[in-house]
Design an enzyme around this catalytic site. Structure first.
Site, short mmCIF file in Angstrom:
data_model
loop_
_atom_site.label_atom_id
_atom_site.label_comp_id
_atom_site.label_asym_id
_atom_site.label_seq_id
_atom_site.Cartn_x
_atom_site.Cartn_y
_atom_site.Cartn_z
N CYS A 9 31.74 33.76 33.05
CA CYS A 9 32.59 34.39 34.07
C CYS A 9 33.70 33.44 34.54
O CYS A 9 33.44 32.32 34.94
CB CYS A 9 31.71 34.81 35.24
SG CYS A 9 32.62 35.33 36.68
N GLY A 98 41.14 49.24 37.75
CA GLY A 98 41.92 48.05 37.44
C GLY A 98 41.15 46.74 37.56
O GLY A 98 41.76 45.67 37.53
N HIS A 105 35.54 40.35 44.12
CA HIS A 105 36.56 39.60 44.86
C HIS A 105 37.35 40.57 45.70
O HIS A 105 37.61 41.71 45.28
CB HIS A 105 37.49 38.83 43.91
CG HIS A 105 38.02 39.65 42.78
ND1 HIS A 105 37.27 39.93 41.65
CD2 HIS A 105 39.20 40.28 42.62
CE1 HIS A 105 37.98 40.68 40.85
NE2 HIS A 105 39.16 40.93 41.42
P1 AMP Z 1 41.04 42.53 39.44
O1 AMP Z 1 42.07 43.12 38.52
O2 AMP Z 1 40.83 43.30 40.74
O3 AMP Z 1 39.74 42.24 38.72
O4 AMP Z 1 41.64 41.15 39.94
C1 AMP Z 1 41.56 39.99 39.17
C2 AMP Z 1 42.65 39.11 39.66
O5 AMP Z 1 42.39 37.80 39.22
C3 AMP Z 1 44.04 39.49 39.14
O6 AMP Z 1 44.90 39.81 40.23
C4 AMP Z 1 44.49 38.25 38.37
O7 AMP Z 1 45.86 37.98 38.53
C5 AMP Z 1 43.62 37.17 38.99
N1 AMP Z 1 43.35 36.02 38.14
C6 AMP Z 1 43.04 36.01 36.82
N2 AMP Z 1 42.85 34.76 36.39
C7 AMP Z 1 43.04 33.94 37.46
C8 AMP Z 1 42.99 32.53 37.67
N3 AMP Z 1 42.70 31.68 36.67
N4 AMP Z 1 43.27 32.06 38.89
C9 AMP Z 1 43.58 32.90 39.90
N5 AMP Z 1 43.62 34.23 39.77
C10 AMP Z 1 43.36 34.75 38.58
ZN ZN Z 2 30.92 35.02 38.21
#
Ligand code: AMP
Ligand code: ZN
Length: 119
Positions: A9, A98, A105
């Site tokens: 993850c 999405g 989170h």
């Molecule tokens: P979700 O689409 O609700 O699952 O949100 C996942 C979020 O994680 C997205 O807005 C991505 O831009 C963000 N994300 C993905 N990889 C990283 C990372 N390495 N550091 C910070 N945010 C990230």
């Molecule tokens: Zn996790």
């Protein structure tokens, strides 16, 4: 019980310090960091240290944790000076909404006007 960490993850790896990330806030249960692809001037992610894949996996024991996540979002909004103007908090659940990272989170978005309904 859900796993406490998952080696596959992305967010568990961030929490474990395996990927370079600046934490905006952290305590024994939560971390907060900037979204890598921000959609607003403030776009942070409030993430429990415990690996829970989706909102559908929450158990009654997690009620306090989710409350802490929500209140932490409000506190960060206050600290960023966006409380009065307004901000949005979002949990995406599963692909149709999405969700791309399967470790729950809470998105906190603010610093610009936000339209409704979302896409
Ligand atoms: P979700 O689409 O609700 O699952 O949100 C996942 C979020 O994680 C997205 O807005 C991505 O831009 C963000 N994300 C993905 N990889 C990283 C990372 N390495 N550091 C910070 N945010 C990230
Ligand atoms: Zn996790």
């Amino acid at each position: 019980m859900p796993n406490t960490t998952s080696p596959e993850c992305l967010f568990c790896r961030i929490i474990a310090g395996e990927l370079p990330t600046t934490f905006v806030y952290q305590d024994s249960r939560l971390v907060v960091f900037d979204d890598i692809n921000p959609q607003a001037p403030t776009h942070v992610l409030i993430v429990p240290r415990q690996h829970i894949a989706t909102l559908n996996d929450l158990r009654k024991d997690d009620d306090g944790l989710v409350g802490e996540m929500t209140r932490r979002a409000a506190m960060i909004a206050r600290d960023r000076g966006i409380s009065s103007a307004g901000y949005r908090t979002v949990f995406n659940c599963n692909q149709g909404a999405g969700q791309t990272v399967f470790h729950i989170h809470l998105h906190l978005l603010g610093g610009r006007s936000l339209t409704w309904p979302p896409g």
